[in-house]
Design a protein around this motif. Sequence first.
Motif, PDB file in Angstrom:
ATOM      1  N   PRO A 264       0.827  -1.192   0.000  1.00 51.74           N
ATOM      2  CA  PRO A 264       0.000   0.000   0.000  1.00 51.74           C
ATOM      3  C   PRO A 264       0.866   1.248   0.000  1.00 51.74           C
TER       4      PRO A 264
ATOM      5  N   THR B 205     -11.768   5.749   4.646  1.00 47.19           N
ATOM      6  CA  THR B 205     -11.589   5.088   3.350  1.00 47.19           C
ATOM      7  C   THR B 205     -10.123   4.736   3.115  1.00 47.19           C
TER       8      THR B 205
ATOM      9  N   GLU C  34      -8.641   0.964   2.851  1.00 45.15           N
ATOM     10  CA  GLU C  34      -7.875   0.573   1.665  1.00 45.15           C
ATOM     11  C   GLU C  34      -6.515   0.001   2.066  1.00 45.15           C
ATOM     12  N   GLU C  35      -5.848   0.679   2.979  1.00 51.28           N
ATOM     13  CA  GLU C  35      -4.533   0.223   3.426  1.00 51.28           C
ATOM     14  C   GLU C  35      -4.626  -1.148   4.091  1.00 51.28           C
TER      15      GLU C  35
ATOM     16  N   VAL D  52     -14.260   2.037  -1.617  1.00 50.69           N
ATOM     17  CA  VAL D  52     -12.901   1.518  -1.468  1.00 50.69           C
ATOM     18  C   VAL D  52     -12.651   0.370  -2.433  1.00 50.69           C
TER      19      VAL D  52
ATOM     20  N   LYS E 189     -12.182   1.722  -5.886  1.00 50.41           N
ATOM     21  CA  LYS E 189     -10.865   2.333  -6.063  1.00 50.41           C
ATOM     22  C   LYS E 189      -9.783   1.271  -6.236  1.00 50.41           C
ATOM     23  N   ILE E 190      -9.855   0.211  -5.434  1.00 50.09           N
ATOM     24  CA  ILE E 190      -8.876  -0.875  -5.563  1.00 50.09           C
ATOM     25  C   ILE E 190      -8.995  -1.521  -6.946  1.00 50.09           C
TER      26      ILE E 190
ATOM     27  N   ASP F 194      -7.388   0.760  -9.409  1.00 49.51           N
ATOM     28  CA  ASP F 194      -5.928   0.707  -9.250  1.00 49.51           C
ATOM     29  C   ASP F 194      -5.356  -0.561  -9.870  1.00 49.51           C
TER      30      ASP F 194
ATOM     31  N   SER G 260      -9.281  -8.458  -1.183  1.00 49.24           N
ATOM     32  CA  SER G 260     -10.048  -7.324  -0.662  1.00 49.24           C
ATOM     33  C   SER G 260     -11.538  -7.613  -0.721  1.00 49.24           C
TER      34      SER G 260
END
Length: 221
Positions: free
Chosen positions: A8, A16, A20-21, A55, A58-59, A62, A76
């Motif tokens: 990360p 958020t 995510e982390e 989240v 977003k992952i 990414d 995740s």
Amino acid sequence: MRPDHLEPAGSSSSPTGDLEEALLSVDVLRAGRIIRESSAASTPISCIETLVVPVLEKIGKDWEEGRVALSQIYMSGRVCEDVIDTMLPAGSPDRMPHPKMAIAVLEDHHTLGKRIVLALLRAGGYEVTDYGSGVTVDGLVESTVRDLVEILLISTLMLPAALRAKEAIARIKEAMPETRVIVGGAPFRFDPDLWRESGADAVGHSASDTLAAVRAMTEAA
């Protein structure tokens, strides 16, 4: 090639960013704590809509841009799915059972893509029936019509299966014109027009694409 695991980007101070982390680090306990604290401060559905889904989306984006690994997006989704299942068990009135949804891999047994999409949808609070893999056109049509499915997700790996999806979609829509179909898989990435030619209503090139399409269809229903 993407690496098997990417670290990360660093610590953050927002829920958020923290979630995510935790997910990218596969810190199951921390992720669960963040989600439960958010749920306690609002409601499970509000937590899902304002924290978990953004989240995960977003992952997913990414991953598309090469910043996270496939294993991370899969884990995740699974971690969030497991936590949400304890908060909103199957059949819970707080889940979103409508529109009625189902997912299947047509004429193939490669299931990773389906598993990722299914985990993200369930983590998003949706009830989704899993028809499994290696499903035939006849079997898919029969199950979809029998279960009165309103949103059907079809995954394919090889071009012949993607072409067969056209037959399945035509038969399903003949029986139930209001059923919406989302297709995904390699053939639809290689040919950007194939999903329209198949008669589908949308295409998901990634798990986050598919989740966004489902959300749009659900909001429009």
